[in-house]
Design an enzyme around this catalytic site. Structure first.
Site, mmCIF file in Angstrom:
data_model
loop_
_atom_site.group_PDB
_atom_site.id
_atom_site.type_symbol
_atom_site.label_atom_id
_atom_site.label_comp_id
_atom_site.label_asym_id
_atom_site.label_seq_id
_atom_site.Cartn_x
_atom_site.Cartn_y
_atom_site.Cartn_z
ATOM 1 N N THR A 33 130.735 3.108 25.619
ATOM 2 C CA THR A 33 130.872 2.698 23.964
ATOM 3 C C THR A 33 130.085 1.568 23.654
ATOM 4 O O THR A 33 128.821 1.760 23.314
ATOM 5 C CB THR A 33 132.495 2.089 23.497
ATOM 6 O OG1 THR A 33 132.853 1.106 24.405
ATOM 7 C CG2 THR A 33 133.331 3.248 23.574
ATOM 8 N N LYS A 90 133.031 2.734 32.481
ATOM 9 C CA LYS A 90 132.755 2.124 31.246
ATOM 10 C C LYS A 90 133.378 0.849 31.110
ATOM 11 O O LYS A 90 134.686 0.852 31.530
ATOM 12 C CB LYS A 90 132.611 3.160 30.270
ATOM 13 C CG LYS A 90 134.026 3.706 29.666
ATOM 14 C CD LYS A 90 134.912 2.715 28.669
ATOM 15 C CE LYS A 90 134.059 2.190 27.409
ATOM 16 N NZ LYS A 90 134.852 1.247 26.805
ATOM 17 N N THR A 114 139.370 -1.680 27.160
ATOM 18 C CA THR A 114 138.936 -0.453 27.527
ATOM 19 C C THR A 114 138.102 -0.266 28.689
ATOM 20 O O THR A 114 136.866 -0.173 28.394
ATOM 21 C CB THR A 114 139.155 0.594 26.676
ATOM 22 O OG1 THR A 114 140.135 0.497 25.722
ATOM 23 C CG2 THR A 114 138.905 2.193 27.130
ATOM 24 N N GLU A 160 130.350 -7.931 26.440
ATOM 25 C CA GLU A 160 129.557 -7.878 25.100
ATOM 26 C C GLU A 160 128.804 -9.015 24.866
ATOM 27 O O GLU A 160 129.348 -10.352 24.882
ATOM 28 C CB GLU A 160 130.538 -7.604 24.106
ATOM 29 C CG GLU A 160 130.984 -5.963 24.147
ATOM 30 C CD GLU A 160 132.200 -5.752 23.514
ATOM 31 O OE1 GLU A 160 132.464 -4.565 23.279
ATOM 32 O OE2 GLU A 160 132.928 -6.660 23.023
ATOM 33 N N ASN A 169 132.086 -7.983 17.798
ATOM 34 C CA ASN A 169 133.547 -8.027 17.691
ATOM 35 C C ASN A 169 133.975 -8.294 16.292
ATOM 36 O O ASN A 169 135.116 -7.907 15.806
ATOM 37 C CB ASN A 169 134.217 -8.613 18.775
ATOM 38 C CG ASN A 169 134.232 -7.927 19.943
ATOM 39 O OD1 ASN A 169 134.710 -6.716 19.977
ATOM 40 N ND2 ASN A 169 133.638 -8.762 20.847
ATOM 41 N N SER A 176 133.138 -1.446 11.538
ATOM 42 C CA SER A 176 132.340 -0.999 10.292
ATOM 43 C C SER A 176 131.270 -0.238 10.761
ATOM 44 O O SER A 176 130.797 -0.092 12.300
ATOM 45 C CB SER A 176 131.983 -1.985 9.364
ATOM 46 O OG SER A 176 131.476 -3.166 10.112
#
Lengths: 398, 398
Positions: free
Chosen positions: A148, A175, A190, A270, A393, A398
């Site tokens: 993702t 992942k 996740t 991230e 985040n 969007s």
């Protein structure tokens, strides 16, 4: 972080397609298939809010055998109620039909936005194409399709040498980059992790080794402290090597593969630039050491200091102090890499901090906090938190 | 957030100077003085790593009486060992001499970088100037001098109407924007809170009311989940009103003042634009509700979603699910402001989420999560986390 596999894994084939679940058109549905029913073990999120694929997969793992894993990115199918369960069943049913196997042998897994119903029809429409295109080399496509916000695919392998013939293999594919604070257990990001081995192994032995491996790796790493509704770790053993292994024999290889995958996930945190292994030592027991290391590893002030490459030991010590674990701050020592910056609870000096700041420029390093002379020790992996995390985040949906 | 005081507080005078502790030359030392020995109550950080001024102030509060509070910004004097304790004693000694009072009646408090020794001589050099310049109106200077990363000063007041004469007053002054996850108790940001009242009250009554107020306000708010080594809440009662109050009588005013100060701190959360009051209801008891509300309020994914004004209820529910509290996700409901976006565990719809996103544009709003029909409920204040937080904290010490 690119990983070149040296071999395929006997008894398994893989494929991936784009089913239009992700808005950007990238591959988003992945399939792993065992040539014959494989021994299966699974650990799923201990979050009380659990996605439909987690509920379905956990139920199906109980039989001890599975043939396939069907994974989608772009939609977590979590908080979707009965309709979500139906969608998980329908998509696996379509794939089971295409493969000519019972639906109970297909394990679903999903990752993506919470609260969006899985578009089962989109997967069903690709079931035949998926089933036809599985190949032993397809694992790289599989690894790509389940990503993702990941910046790179996560693949690791290990070999187990035995006296009984060729080495036994363990292949791991994962992942995960955000909502990473796994707490998987019998029955818990996740984070999705799929492990494949050609060993012959009993279900309970595989499960025991998996619990041990997850506890030392996935359950000891964090990007943001948020445990997902969808975390799943599934191991399949094809038996194609014809070599029988016990939990004890396979555990080192599982731990090695899981450790590599956990490090790769944390490195891919991230917006992160650094992986820190925070090791707490000298506590009364390992459980206390785990609490201290975890509190430091999930402290936002620690994580932003690491982002700033700032040897801010005050934040490290303050985080340890709120862990709810007894220790004497006067005995505290802190090492960043090989540089001691705190000794007997006090700063070593400006020169040491400058040296430590150099260590913090590295892509990965160790921070060790000693808090006494007890035997308890534990290591926890964490990443830095910077602007990239906010970018990803504050605007994810969007 | 600017607050205009309507009156001074009988029995107290205040002053502030620049002693050169802060690099930027702003006022950094503040003094509050009671005209006569005042009844004192205090709560200090429960972090195991506790700053020198916390240790000294906690010890001196035990006598039940105090005359002065000496606060500095720019240096936390935490993790500074024996030298830090000496510095806290020396600086209060200098101020005690200038005021002509016993040193035991001067309570120190510090905020700033951890691990830096308080420059006691700089404060001692300003002791006479400070002592000479105290005035009833000086509270605004006091409030300014204790700020660090604060964007505004934090002052609140409340009046207690009694049948015995003029209203009794409570004045509160606080600082705090980061490292805010207070856990103060008998005996626990860097949050510093100073409360002044002209009530006549017994020490144990003041302490009891202070514990009650802190538990509902400061101990129920968070900017970043990091509990400071220096958090201090000190209340002084001058008795100048000649009106005697019990804990029960003063508690509502203390709670009101503490609530306003907590809201102001959270609104001033480093880089924050929003204050969210997260209320969990329907749990088995209030302690369970507190755990759920706190877990949601400290979730980085929730806080970045709030920053993005994204009604991302999946993250809210996922955070609740990892709180370690029993509930049935199928019963979950979520309201943002007055807009219900989740009902019976499922999304209400895109229209509702759009309306909720409008609410999230506001400076402050309420998020209510219902998780059953139990009597347990608790409200927790939190702020959003965005780029500003990273800016402040990835580069704080340089």
């Amino acid at each position: 972080m690119f990983y070149e596999m040296t071999s395929t894994i006997a008894g398994f084939r893989f494929a991936a397609v784009s089913a239009g679940i992700r808005k950007d058109g990238r591959v988003d549905v992945a399939l792993a298939v065992a040539d014959r029913p494989a021994v299966v073990a699974g650990l799923f999120t201990r979050n009380l809010v659990r996605a439909a694929p987690v509920l379905v997969a956990e139920d199906r793992v109980r039989s001890g055998l599975a043939r396939a894993i069907l994974v989608n990115a772009g939609c977590a199918n979590a908080c979707t109620g009965e309709a979500g369960l139906m969608a998980a069943r329908e998509s696996t049913e379509a794939v089971a039909r295409a493969l000519g196997i019972p639906v109970e042998e297909v394990l679903p897994a999903s990752t993506g936005v919470i609260g969006v119903l899985l578009p089962a029809a989109k997967i069903a429409g690709k079931a035949k194409e998926l089933a036809k295109s599985i190949t032993p080399e397809g694992y790289a496509d599989f690894a790509q399709a389940i990503c993702t916000t990941d910046r790179w695919v996560k693949i690791a392998e290990a070999k187990i040498e035995t006296s009984k013939g060729d080495p036994v293999s363990v292949l791991g594919i994962a992942k995960g980059a955000g909502m990473i604070h796994p707490d998987v257990g019998p029955p818990q990001a996740t984070m999705l992790v799929f492990l494949f081995t050609d060993a012959v192994i009993k279900q309970e032995e595989l499960q025991a080794a998996l619990i041990q491996a997850a506890d030392q790796t996935f359950n000891a790493c964090s990007v943001d402290g948020d445990t997902s509704t969808n975390d799943s770790v599934i191991a399949l053993a094809s038996g194609a090597s014809n070599i029988r292994l016990t939990a004890k024999e396979i555990a080192p290889a599982l731990i090695s593969v899981c450790d590599k995958l956990a490090r790769s996930m944390i490195a891919d945190g991230e917006g992160a630039n650094h992986v820190a292994e925070i090791r707490a030592t000298g506590l009364a027991n390992d459980a206390d050491a785990r609490r201290v290391a975890q509190t430091m590893a999930t402290s936002l002030l620690v994580k932003t200091a690491l982002h700033g490459k700032d040897a801010n030991w005050g934040r490290l010590l303050a985080a340890a102090g709120r862990a709810g674990v007894a220790f004497d701050p006067k005995l505290a020592s802190i090492k960043i890499g090989e540089v001691e910056i705190v000794k007997n609870g006090l700063a070593v000096g400006a020169e040491a901090e400058k040296e430590a700041a150099e260590v913090l420029k590295g892509a990965s390093y160790k921070i060790e906090i000693g808090l006494g002379s007890g035997p308890g020790a534990f290591s926890y992996l964490t990443s830095d938190i910077g602007h990239g995390y906010v970018d990803v985040n504050a605007d994810y949906r969007s």
